[in-house]
Each structure stands twice: as structure tokens, then as C-alpha cells.
Design a protein around this motif. Structure first.
Motif, PDB file in Angstrom:
ATOM      1  N   HIS A 160      31.857  40.322  43.530  1.00 29.71           N
ATOM      2  CA  HIS A 160      31.843  41.768  43.760  1.00 29.71           C
ATOM      3  C   HIS A 160      32.046  42.614  42.507  1.00 29.71           C
ATOM      4  N   ASP A 161      31.923  41.987  41.361  1.00 27.36           N
ATOM      5  CA  ASP A 161      32.013  42.741  40.113  1.00 27.36           C
ATOM      6  C   ASP A 161      30.886  42.251  39.203  1.00 27.36           C
ATOM      7  N   PHE A 203      45.704  44.043  36.267  1.00 27.43           N
ATOM      8  CA  PHE A 203      45.498  45.333  36.933  1.00 27.43           C
ATOM      9  C   PHE A 203      44.144  45.274  37.609  1.00 27.43           C
ATOM     10  N   THR A 204      44.110  45.641  38.890  1.00 30.91           N
ATOM     11  CA  THR A 204      42.847  45.651  39.599  1.00 30.91           C
ATOM     12  C   THR A 204      42.728  46.898  40.453  1.00 30.91           C
ATOM     13  N   THR A 205      41.520  47.421  40.517  1.00 32.43           N
ATOM     14  CA  THR A 205      41.277  48.534  41.440  1.00 32.43           C
ATOM     15  C   THR A 205      40.812  47.995  42.792  1.00 32.43           C
ATOM     16  N   ARG A 206      40.643  46.675  42.868  1.00 36.35           N
ATOM     17  CA  ARG A 206      40.169  46.082  44.115  1.00 36.35           C
ATOM     18  C   ARG A 206      41.077  44.940  44.578  1.00 36.35           C
ATOM     19  N   ILE A 263      42.653  40.304  33.700  1.00 34.61           N
ATOM     20  CA  ILE A 263      42.043  40.610  34.997  1.00 34.61           C
ATOM     21  C   ILE A 263      41.981  39.363  35.877  1.00 34.61           C
ATOM     22  N   MET A 264      41.947  39.631  37.180  1.00 29.25           N
ATOM     23  CA  MET A 264      41.523  38.596  38.105  1.00 29.25           C
ATOM     24  C   MET A 264      40.026  38.819  38.251  1.00 29.25           C
ATOM     25  N   THR A 267      39.988  42.342  47.170  1.00 33.48           N
ATOM     26  CA  THR A 267      39.103  41.201  46.915  1.00 33.48           C
ATOM     27  C   THR A 267      39.856  39.985  46.388  1.00 33.48           C
ATOM     28  N   ARG A 327      30.189  42.405  35.956  1.00 31.25           N
ATOM     29  CA  ARG A 327      30.461  41.664  34.722  1.00 31.25           C
ATOM     30  C   ARG A 327      30.992  40.264  35.014  1.00 31.25           C
ATOM     31  N   TYR A 352      43.662  48.276  27.906  1.00 27.23           N
ATOM     32  CA  TYR A 352      43.476  48.880  29.231  1.00 27.23           C
ATOM     33  C   TYR A 352      44.218  48.071  30.280  1.00 27.23           C
ATOM     34  N   SER A 376      42.828  55.771  37.675  1.00 21.20           N
ATOM     35  CA  SER A 376      42.365  54.747  38.631  1.00 21.20           C
ATOM     36  C   SER A 376      43.537  54.276  39.470  1.00 21.20           C
ATOM     37  N   TYR A 407      35.107  40.915  27.014  1.00 20.27           N
ATOM     38  CA  TYR A 407      34.817  42.064  27.881  1.00 20.27           C
ATOM     39  C   TYR A 407      36.090  42.611  28.531  1.00 20.27           C
ATOM     40  N   VAL A 408      37.178  41.892  28.354  1.00 18.89           N
ATOM     41  CA  VAL A 408      38.469  42.430  28.786  1.00 18.89           C
ATOM     42  C   VAL A 408      39.176  42.986  27.554  1.00 18.89           C
ATOM     43  N   LEU A 409      39.645  44.214  27.681  1.00 20.59           N
ATOM     44  CA  LEU A 409      40.243  44.900  26.532  1.00 20.59           C
ATOM     45  C   LEU A 409      41.759  44.859  26.639  1.00 20.59           C
TER      46      LEU A 409
HETATM   47  C1  ANZ Z   1      39.216  42.802  40.311  1.00 16.74           C
HETATM   48  C2  ANZ Z   1      37.980  43.481  40.716  1.00 16.74           C
HETATM   49  C3  ANZ Z   1      37.134  43.168  41.745  1.00 16.74           C
HETATM   50  C4  ANZ Z   1      37.717  44.581  39.909  1.00 16.74           C
HETATM   51  C5  ANZ Z   1      36.057  43.932  41.955  1.00 16.74           C
HETATM   52  C6  ANZ Z   1      36.632  45.363  40.071  1.00 16.74           C
HETATM   53  C7  ANZ Z   1      35.766  45.044  41.103  1.00 16.74           C
HETATM   54  P1  ANZ Z   1      38.624  51.122  36.277  1.00 16.74           P
HETATM   55  O1  ANZ Z   1      37.983  51.682  37.499  1.00 16.74           O
HETATM   56  O2  ANZ Z   1      37.915  51.508  35.012  1.00 16.74           O
HETATM   57  O3  ANZ Z   1      40.096  51.404  36.213  1.00 16.74           O
HETATM   58  N1  ANZ Z   1      39.746  45.623  34.407  1.00 16.74           N
HETATM   59  C8  ANZ Z   1      41.079  45.793  34.488  1.00 16.74           C
HETATM   60  N2  ANZ Z   1      41.651  45.743  33.282  1.00 16.74           N
HETATM   61  C9  ANZ Z   1      40.644  45.542  32.409  1.00 16.74           C
HETATM   62  C10 ANZ Z   1      40.591  45.375  31.009  1.00 16.74           C
HETATM   63  N3  ANZ Z   1      41.713  45.411  30.269  1.00 16.74           N
HETATM   64  N4  ANZ Z   1      39.412  45.186  30.414  1.00 16.74           N
HETATM   65  C11 ANZ Z   1      38.269  45.134  31.163  1.00 16.74           C
HETATM   66  N5  ANZ Z   1      38.264  45.259  32.487  1.00 16.74           N
HETATM   67  C12 ANZ Z   1      39.427  45.474  33.113  1.00 16.74           C
HETATM   68  O4  ANZ Z   1      38.406  49.507  36.341  1.00 16.74           O
HETATM   69  C13 ANZ Z   1      39.414  48.663  36.771  1.00 16.74           C
HETATM   70  C14 ANZ Z   1      38.756  47.316  36.991  1.00 16.74           C
HETATM   71  O5  ANZ Z   1      38.272  46.852  35.742  1.00 16.74           O
HETATM   72  C15 ANZ Z   1      39.760  46.316  37.489  1.00 16.74           C
HETATM   73  O6  ANZ Z   1      39.521  45.955  38.853  1.00 16.74           O
HETATM   74  C16 ANZ Z   1      39.378  45.062  36.719  1.00 16.74           C
HETATM   75  O7  ANZ Z   1      38.437  44.420  37.534  1.00 16.74           O
HETATM   76  C17 ANZ Z   1      38.743  45.557  35.480  1.00 16.74           C
HETATM   77  F1  ANZ Z   1      35.220  43.640  42.941  1.00 16.74           F
HETATM   78  O8  ANZ Z   1      39.799  43.662  39.327  1.00 16.74           O
HETATM   79  B1  ANZ Z   1      38.840  44.673  38.885  1.00 16.74           B
END
Ligand code: ANZ
Length: 954
Positions: free
Chosen positions: A429-430, A317-320, A423-424, A323, A432, A418, A300, A413-415
Motif C-alpha cells: 500500500h505504499d 513513524f507512520t501515517t498508516r 519506517i515500517m 496497515t 516506494r 523526518y 501529518s 529513501y528514508v530520511l
Molecule cells: C507505513 C505506511 C503504509 C506509510 C502506507 C505510508 C503508506 P507524510 O505524509 O509525509 O508524513 N515515512 C516516515 N518516516 C519517513 C522517513 N524518515 N523517510 C521517508 N519516509 C518516511 O508520510 C509519512 C509516511 O512516510 C509514513 O507512513 C512512512 O510510511 C513514511 F500504506 O508508514 B508510512
């Protein structure tokens, strides 16, 4: 040639090809092949070196996923792949290759240990007996294996090298700049001379031995770690992620699995995540398996972002990152170590009731919530449908772009394992985060403009708006605005902005975790590791390998109530105190040590076995480099080298196949092998299924005793229901290869298994259909041998044109089918040829008979060898050249078709004699000459007399 080469003694039924005749032929030739080493593949050097002319040929290294020698032995489903590789290997050998094909045994593992626990029989004793039994079963099939190269992973001379490889991995670290493993000694040198900073900033010289060991442990590719692992009390052992099912239970036994902090050995496979991903592209593997590996590695792209909390920073860590303006709260994994650092003594002013979980203080709430989370598996914690739970920590962090204070929660729900374990949360837009925000009455701020018709007022939303193809809104702050940008541009812009301020950076995250490498079991390879009095780990020198498994009184690990999450493992090896406590001289005088009492997982032995086939007796090296290079080295068109064909079940997509690739890469980096990939071409064979029958109570009845009549199925007179299932003991439908060999012979069994369908497709076994292939062999026999006299009936002279056409077409088709693993169609073509020859009802010309025998040889080697000798040859059919088709006889004959327009000949077409009227008409009206002659006039009528005449009326 040995005496056993003389033709078969007259069987009771004269000279017919019967089961008795097949049994005689097969046993006799198997003995000859063994005695003469017919299937031995020469190495270029070493003790298995042989004929240089053979070594000079192109090589083909062909492998099966080796079997676990189970007590139940083989059923007819098991050899499907072995027969397929055998046919392929034989065809390749006859096509000018030096072919290496052998089979060993993957013999450590749980069933033997469980059997030992029940019966007191040492696992070695039962395993070796099972191996012997399986060898007998396999030999009967006439598999052309180089038996000198076979071994079992439990042989101390084999696992010596498994332990040796462990030490190579242990004594290596991954240099991320050089993108490869290097010896730890080079790392130590860099710490010593200051070219690399010691983590923590202290001087290497100032560290104690234990401190140094700690630092190095953070780099080693095999390292001990005290981390949450998958603890399975019901099995008494910890498990790798790959061994835990989607429901968070043990794949074996279906027991609950808990996260528990334990000191365990790990393999730093994550260091290779990128290379494991990238190198997949060059492999000739089924796309489905590549995809499974890609998903398992789970790359990712995203960013790390720091949120300030007092003097600390919480990194998410965020993939977005685009946002970020919508991040209205944060969540840490319950186990996150920062939590202790900042929980305040009391709930701050204005804390929402639903945030506290009803507890009086943040400390109480956090402690209670942590306890609850620990009893759940990662999968349970992440289940989509689950109600979101969590508690407020009592603290607020600062959103770096908006400057807003955002509450910090812990939620399961945060592990922890990973990303950064934090998380932020962007509830708009997410999905969960949205559910959590609704449950905890947290603000939801829209920053990506919905494209599905809803407005930006989130109060009216029923779910999160998730999209990568939309524009940013509400995202302007000090010195940055993302408004109007698309997701991709916004990600880039915000990542730059964060990086410029030193509070974030673009990063890549992988789903892949390090490989948990220790098991609390007896029947596995002992670790070549001892601990000194300070608990510092030391590796044993090569001279002390193999470290053999000691005798113990009780083979079972201590198991616990399956749901006893607080239990801790106790290993069988720890009970042998005399073995555990040793005095050793590891180079600095004799000292006392304690041995590591975990054992390696049963995947270890299969991580490198392809290499040992190459040089099985080498006592001084894993494999001689020249031999390894010869069989495994990279060659044109395949950048990594590796085994030329590897056949096995699709169930190994992410376990064995990922681990073996990882070990190969480490050995490659360290210069021990020349190929960075173990298996160049992979093929997954289908499964042999079988009908199973249940009686009125739903209980399985022995399938072999079920009768079919009047369209129904009956067992002891009672009707039973037929279903489709896996073959095996539990469904009472296993058929053994021995039964089929008994009834028809191994050649018939081989043909039947190969004829059942395309190799990669699962197929139902039908014992009644086996006889079809038996008849094919009987007709083949009759075409060459007189059943009355036993004399060969072939004649001299030239075959006629029709025979030559049938023969060369079969040679051409069956040859390329065998090379392409399409054995079912190869058999169909050979059958067609054989039937045509039978129908002709004349004695075969010698040249036809011989080529027919050569065609059949890869599929049915025994009968082919017998006929070959009866035709007067004294050398083995195995090493003959596969016949080559004469193209002149392969192309279809053509006839000339005359095309007339208004009665005048306008074109002559060369067409197949069998062309259909429709095809011929189509050809005629589109022919350039005809089109010109028509000059656009309307066609009134086309009269077709295939294949010779087309008359067009305009
Ligand atoms: C903010 C955000 C905004 C996210 C949004 C998603 C959508 P993948 O694709 O599987 O890598 N995340 C990060 N660390 C996590 C953890 N330890 N346990 C659970 N969730 C975690 O997913 C990465 C996204 O999963 C990250 O991006 C984070 O939520 C969440 F509109 O950050 B995201």
C-alpha cells in the motif's frame, strides 16, 4: 509656510504642464514636505510623540517589504509596490487615519560581500553608497515616508537589537504544556527544586557546568547542534532548507548541496509548528501564501510504533498504522544511530543474495552504503522515479501485531530528519515500498481490500494499492482484528491497541525542520556568544551589545570545489584572532573566551524590522511597549494585531514570512510585544515584466534601441525577435524610474504604474504607453490653469446637476477603489470625470476643481499640491479630508416605465434610463402585478420601448 510655496516660475513653454514644469513642481514640493515633516506620523509617547489629536485617530501601519540596496539601483519594476502603498497610505491619511509609512534597507547580504571580495571595498562602504543612491531614486517618486523612522539593518544601533532578540530566544525554552516560550532561568529553577525531572534522571546539583549546558542546549529555542546540515562547498557556507532548491542545489549560484555533520546554530521553530499553522486562519493573507506555509509546515497525523529487536526497540513513524499487518520489512535511514548497535558479524543463514549488495559482511555493506548515501541530497534520495537501493543490516525485528520476523534494511529513501528516521514498510500500500520490495524480493501482503477491480493476490499486482477509502483485510491477530473496518476506524483501533500495550501512540509529525541559523560569512550580524575554555557557550550581557563586526583582511569564506563533499567551512571572522580571543568579565571574574565566528543569516534583520519603525531611536528598549501597543496591538476583529497592510512579492512565502512570524511569537510569549503576529494583512503585488529582444544569434540587444516598423522589430537595421521576460540587466531591458521622471515627471510614472492593471497581476512595461497618463495630467492642469496666463480659471457658483453626478460618482468609486487597492479602476474613474469636465468646455466651479484635486492627490501628489496652492490654499493637500460622495448624486437616475397588458396599465417600474430592451422585458414579465394580470394566459407578443413602455399582448 516657507517661501518655496509660491507658484512655479514661468517655464519655457509658458504655463503648460510639461516635463520641465513637472520637474520644477516635484522638486519644490519634495523640499517643502521634507522641511515641514509633512509625512511624520506621531507616536503616543517618546521622542517621536506629536499632536495628540492625530494620535487619537484610528491608526494605519502600512509597510513594504524593504529593499536590498543593490549596486544596480532601481528599475521601474521595483517601485510598483512602494507606489501602491504610498497611494493607499495617502488615501488613508486623508480619510482620518494616523498613518505610519516608512522604508528602511535590508542591507546585510551576499552581493556586497562578493563585491568586497572582488574589489577590496568594505561591504559597509559600498552598501552605504548604494543606500544613498537608492534614497535619491526613491525621493524622486514623491513617496510620503516618515524619514525619521528609516534605518538599515547594518546600523549597529539596529543590529544591537537583532542580537538582543537572539539572546532572548537563546535564553528561552518552549514549555509544551503552557504552549509558550519561557525564560531558561525558570527551567533551571524547576530542575533545581525538582519540580521538573532533569533528562537522564540525574540531580541538577550533581551536574558539571558543561553537563548543565548540554541539558539546557536541548531546551533552548536557539541552540547549537552537531547535526547533518546543508553544506554547500561552492559557496563555502551552510544553508537553510528553505535555501535549497527542489533539485538539491543552492538557490543562489546553483551549486550542489551535501549533508554534512557540522556544529551549527539552530532556531527551534518546530516548537511553534502548531501555532504557526493555527494562527494562519486569522490572517488576512492571500490563500496561496497560506497554503504554501501550511504545506511547508506539513502536519501529518499518525502513530509511533515500536518494533522489538533483541533488547532494543526500533520506533517508526507512520501515517498508516492501520496497515501494520502488512508491514513485511523495515527500513532505517542509513545514518540511523541504532544501526551500529545491532549489525551482526556475519550474514545470517538464508540471507538473500540481492540483500547483501555483494558484500562479505553486514558491516562492510552498511559502511559502503552509508558512504554512497552521504553524497546525495534529500531531494535526490526521495526522487520518485529513482531506482530503490539499500542493503540488509543482517537483523530481524518483530512485527508487534503479526509476530512475524521482518528483515531490517537501510535505504536512502528514508530520511533521518523526518519522523523517527525509521519506517515500517508496507509494500502492498505504499508506492516506494512496493518498488523496493519488488527489487529486493520481499513479501508483499495485501491488508487493504482493493476497490479498483484487482484481487488480493499481490503477485499479480503492478503497483501498490493506495487508498484511504477502503476496508481492511488479512488483519486479525491476537486480541485484535481490523478486518472489515474502514481506514479511519482501523487507525483508531490499532492506535488504541498499541497504546494499551505501551508499544505505540498516536502522534503528530511535522515536515518543518528547525531553522539553521548560522552562516560562514562576513557580512552579517555577529552572534553575541562566546565559548569558555571548556567549549561551553555563554551569552554576552546586554551591556556588551552591539557586538560590532570587526575589520578583516579577507571577506570571503573559504570556498571549495563545488562537489567536494568532505570539505569543512572556514569563516572570515575566525581570521581576526585579536577579535576572536577575548578577556571578559561575565560576572565571575575576568576569563578568556573565544567568540563565535559564524554570522547570522540575512533573514535575521528582516524578522523584526516592523517593530523598529515604531520607535527607531529607543536606546534602552527594542520598542516602547505603549508605542508598540498603539501601532501593533490587537483590536476588534483581528485577534493578533500586526501591521495593517504589508505589500511585497510572493517569493517570500516560506522564508521571511515564516521566520518573522516565529520571532514575533517568541517576543509575544516573553511579553515584549502585544501582537503574536507581525503582519495582519498581506498583499502580493505582481511583477513588472518587459519585452526583451534577441538577435539572430540569440543574444539580447538593448531593448531601448529597438525600433518597431511594419509589424516587425529591428535593431541597427537587423530584425530581432521579441520575447517577454523579467526586467533587468541580463535581458538588457531595464528602464529606470529616473528616465521616466526625466521625460514626464514622477506623477506620470506613478499614475502609469498604478494604471497598468490590477496590482496583484503581472504586467508588461511599455514606455510608449506612459504618455497616456501624462496627457491626463495635462488635461487636469488645463481644467484649472489657463495655459496662456497661468491664472487659475475656476469660477464661483454651483455646478449643474450633470457635473455633480459625474463628480460624486467618481468620488464614490475612486475612494472605495483606493481603499480596496484597486488603483487602476480608481484612475479610470478619475480619467472619466476629468474627460467629462474637459468636454464641457466651461471653467470649473471652485468646489468641483478642489474636489478633483483632492481625488487626484493620493495618486499624483505633486501636481495636486501645486494646484491646491494655486487654488489659494496655504496648507498642504496631504492633510486634507478626502472628499465624501453625496449619495443623492451617486444613485443612478431612474425613469418610470409603464407596463400594459391588453392596453391597460398593470405596473409601473422604476428603471435605469440605460436599461436594455431585453432586461426591461424580463423585468416586466416577472413583475408580480403583471403576472397576476396575465393570469396564466399565453403571451403572444411583447412590445418594448425602453426605457418607458412595455406592452404585452395575450
Ligand atoms: C507505513 C505506511 C503504509 C506509510 C502506507 C505510508 C503508506 P507524510 O505524509 O509525509 O508524513 N515515512 C516516515 N518516516 C519517513 C522517513 N524518515 N523517510 C521517508 N519516509 C518516511 O508520510 C509519512 C509516511 O512516510 C509514513 O507512513 C512512512 O510510511 C513514511 F500504506 O508508514 B508510512
Amino acid at each position: 509656510m516657507s517661501e518655496t510655496n509660491t507658484p512655479a516660475p514661468e517655464a519655457a513653454e509658458g504655463h503648460r504642464y510639461t516635463a520641465a514644469m513637472a520637474a520644477d513642481i516635484e522638486a519644490r514640493w519634495q523640499d517643502v514636505w521634507d522641511a515641514e515633516g509633512t509625512y511624520e506620523a506621531p507616536n503616543p509617547t517618546g521622542d517621536l510623540a506629536g499632536d495628540p489629536a492625530v494620535v487619537a485617530r484610528p491608526k494605519k501601519f502600512i509597510m513594504d517589504m524593504f529593499p536590498y540596496p543593490s549596486g544596480a539601483g532601481l528599475h521601474v519594476g521595483h517601485p510598483l509596490g512602494y507606489i501602491a502603498t504610498d497611494v493607499f497610505a495617502r488615501h488613508q491619511r486623508m480619510s482620518g487615519h494616523n498613518v505610519l509609512h516608512t522604508l528602511g534597507f535590508d542591507a546585510f547580504g551576499l552581493p556586497a560581500e562578493q563585491y568586497a571580495v572582488q574589489t577590496g571595498t568594505h561591504p559597509r562602504v559600498s552598501t552605504e553608497a548604494n543606500i544613498e543612491n537608492m534614497k535619491v531614486q526613491l525621493r524622486r517618486l514623491g513617496l510620503g515616508h516618515d524619514k525619521r523612522r528609516s534605518f538599515a539593518t547594518i546600523d549597529p544601533e539596529y543590529y544591537k537589537w537583532t542580537q538582543w532578540i537572539f539572546l532572548q530566544i537563546y535564553n528561552s525554552w518552549y514549555d509544551a504544556d503552557a504552549k509558550k516560550a519561557r525564560p531558561v532561568s525558570e527551567l533551571v529553577a524547576a530542575f533545581e527544586n525538582g519540580t521538573r525531572e532533569v533528562p537522564g534522571g540525574r540531580a541538577w546539583a550533581g551536574l558539571t557546568a558543561a553537563e548543565r549546558a548540554d541539558v539546557l542546549n536541548g531546551f533552548r529555542l536557539a541552540y547549537a547542534s552537531d547535526a547533518p546540515v546543508n553544506w554547500c562547498p561552492g559557496l563555502g557556507t551552510v544553508l537553510a532548507n528553505e535555501e535549497v532548491t527542489a533539485d538539491g542545489r543552492s538557490e543562489r549560484g546553483n551549486f550542489p548541496v551535501f549533508k554534512s555533520r557540522l556544529s551549527q546554530w539552530n532556531m527551534r521553530i518546530t516548537a511553534y509548528a502548531d501555532r504557526l499553522l493555527d494562527d494562519l486562519d486569522a490572517l488576512d493573507w492571500p490563500e496561496a501564501i497560506k497554503l504554501q506555509q501550511r504545506n511547508w509546515i506539513g502536519r501529518s497525523e499518525g502513530a509511533r510504533v515500536d518494533f522489538a529487536l533483541g533488547d532494543e526497540a526500533i520506533t517508526v513513524f507512520t501515517t498508516r498504522p492501520d496497515t501494520l499487518f502488512g508491514a513485511t520489512y523495515m527500513v532505517l535511514a542509513p545514518e540511523h544511530p541504532l544501526v551500529e548497535k545491532f549489525i551482526p558479524a556475519a550474514w545470517p543463514e538464508g540471507t538473500h543474495d540481492v540483500w547483501t549488495g555483494g558484500y562479505a559482511t553486514p558491516a562492510e555493506a552498511v559502511a559502503a552504503y552509508r558512504k554512497q548515501a552521504a553524497s546525495k541530497s534529500d531531494v535526490e534520495r526521495q526522487a520518485e522515479a529513482k531506482d530503490k537501493t539499500g542493503v540488509f543490516t543482517g537483523e530481524y525485528a518483530v512485527n508487534p501485531v503479526s509476530g512475524d520476523k521482518v528483515p531490517v534494511f537501510i535505504a536512502d529513501y528514508v530520511l533521518m530528519g523526518y519522523g523517527t528516521g525509521a519506517i515500517m514498510a508496507v509494500p502492498a500500500h505504499d508506492t516506494r515500498d512496493f518498488e523496493f520490495a519488488r527489487a529486493f524480493e520481499l513479501p508483499i501482503r495485501c491488508v487493504v481490500e482493493p476497490t479498483d477491480g484487482r484481487g488480493t493476490d499481490t503477485a499479480e499486482w503492478e503497483d501498490a494499492f493506495v487508498s484511504y477509502d477502503a476496508k481492511l483485510v488479512n488483519s486479525a491477530g491476537e486480541g485484535i482484528s481490523l478486518d472489515g473496518l474502514g481506514v479511519v476506524e482501523a487507525k483508531a483501533a490499532i492506535t488504541d491497541w498499541l497504546a494499551g500495550r505501551g508499544i505505540g501512540e498516536g502522534t503528530v509529525n511535522f515536515r518543518l525542520r528547525d531553522w539553521l541559523f548560522s552562516r560562514q560569512r562576513y557580512w552579517g550580524e555577529p552572534f553575541p556568544i562566546v565559548y569558555d575554555e571548556d567549549g561551553v557557550a555563554h551569552s554576552l550581557p546586554e551591556s556588551m551589545l552591539p557586538l560590532e563586526l570587526p575589520e578583516v583582511e579577507d571577506y570571503s569564506p573559504r570556498t571549495f570545489e563545488p562537489d567536494d563533499a568532505t570539505s569543512k567551512p572556514e569563516t572570515p571572522l575566525s581570521r581576526n584572532e585579536a577579535w576572536v580571543n577575548v578577556e571578559l568579565d561575565l560576572g565571575d571574574g575576568v576569563k578568556s573566551y573565544r567568540r563565535e565566528t559564524n554570522t547570522m543569516p540575512n533573514w535575521a534583520g528582516s524578522c523584526w524590522y516592523e517593530l523598529r519603525y515604531l520607535d527607531p531611536n529607543n536606546a534602552s528598549a527594542l520598542v516602547d511597549p505603549e508605542i508598540e501597543q498603539y501601532w501593533m496591538g490587537p483590536r476588534e476583529g483581528a485577534p493578533h494585531g500586526g501591521v495593517d497592510l504589508y505589500v511585497g512579492g510572493a517569493e517570500h512565502a516560506v522564508l521571511h514570512l515564516l521566520y518573522a512570524r516565529f520571532w514575533s511569537k517568541v517576543l509575544f510569549d516573553l511579553g515584549h510585544v502585544s501582537s503574536a503576529e507581525p503582519f495582519h494583512k498581506l498583499f502580493n503585488q505582481g511583477m513588472i515584466q518587459a519585452y526583451a529582444y534577441t538577435d539572430a544569434r540569440g543574444v539580447y540587444v538593448p531593448a531601448a534601441e529597438v525600433e518597431e516598423r511594419d509589424g516587425g522589430y529591428f535593431y541597427q537595421g537587423e530584425p530581432v525577435k521579441r520575447e517577454h521576460g523579467k526586467m533587468g540587466k541580463s535581458l538588457k531591458n531595464a528602464v529606470t524610474p529616473d528616465e521616466i521622471c526625466e521625460e514626464y515627471g514622477a506623477d506620470t510614472l506613478r499614475l502609469y504604474e498604478m494604471a497598468m492593471g490590477p496590482l496583484d497581476v503581472s504586467r508588461p512595461w511599455d514606455t510608449r504607453a506612459v504618455v497616456g497618463q501624462y496627457r491626463l495630467l495635462q488635461r487636469l492642469w488645463r481644467n484649472i490653469v489657463d495655459e496662456e496666463t497661468g491664472q487659475v480659471t475656476v469660477v464661483d457658483g454651483e455646478p449643474d446637476e450633470a457635473t455633480l453626478r459625474a463628480l460624486h460618482k467618481a468620488i464614490d468609486g475612486a475612494g472605495s477603489d483606493m481603499a480596496g487597492l484597486r488603483f487602476n479602476t480608481a484612475i479610470a474613474k478619475i480619467t472619466e470625470l476629468n474627460n467629462a469636465l474637459t468636454k464641457a468646455g466651461r471653467p470649473l466651479e471652485r468646489s468641483v476643481a478642489e474636489r478633483l484635486v483632492l481625488l487626484v492627490a493620493p495618486l499624483a501628489p505633486h501636481i495636486a499640491e501645486e494646484l491646491w496652492h494655486r487654488l489659494g490654499h496655504t496648507d498642504s493637500v496631504v492633510h486634507q479630508d478626502f472628499p465624501v460622495a453625496d449619495p443623492a448624486y451617486v444613485v443612478d437616475e431612474t425613469v418610470t416605465c409603464v407596463v400594459q397588458v391588453k392596453g391597460k396599465v398593470k405596473a409601473r417600474l422604476e428603471v435605469a434610463p440605460s436599461i436594455s430592451e431585453a432586461d426591461l422585458e424580463q423585468l416586466a414579465v416577472t413583475d408580480a402585478g403583471v403576472v397576476a394580470a396575465l393570469g396564466g394566459a399565453e403571451i403572444r407578443k411583447v412590445i418594448v420601448r425602453a426605457p418607458k413602455l412595455v406592452n404585452i399582448v395575450i
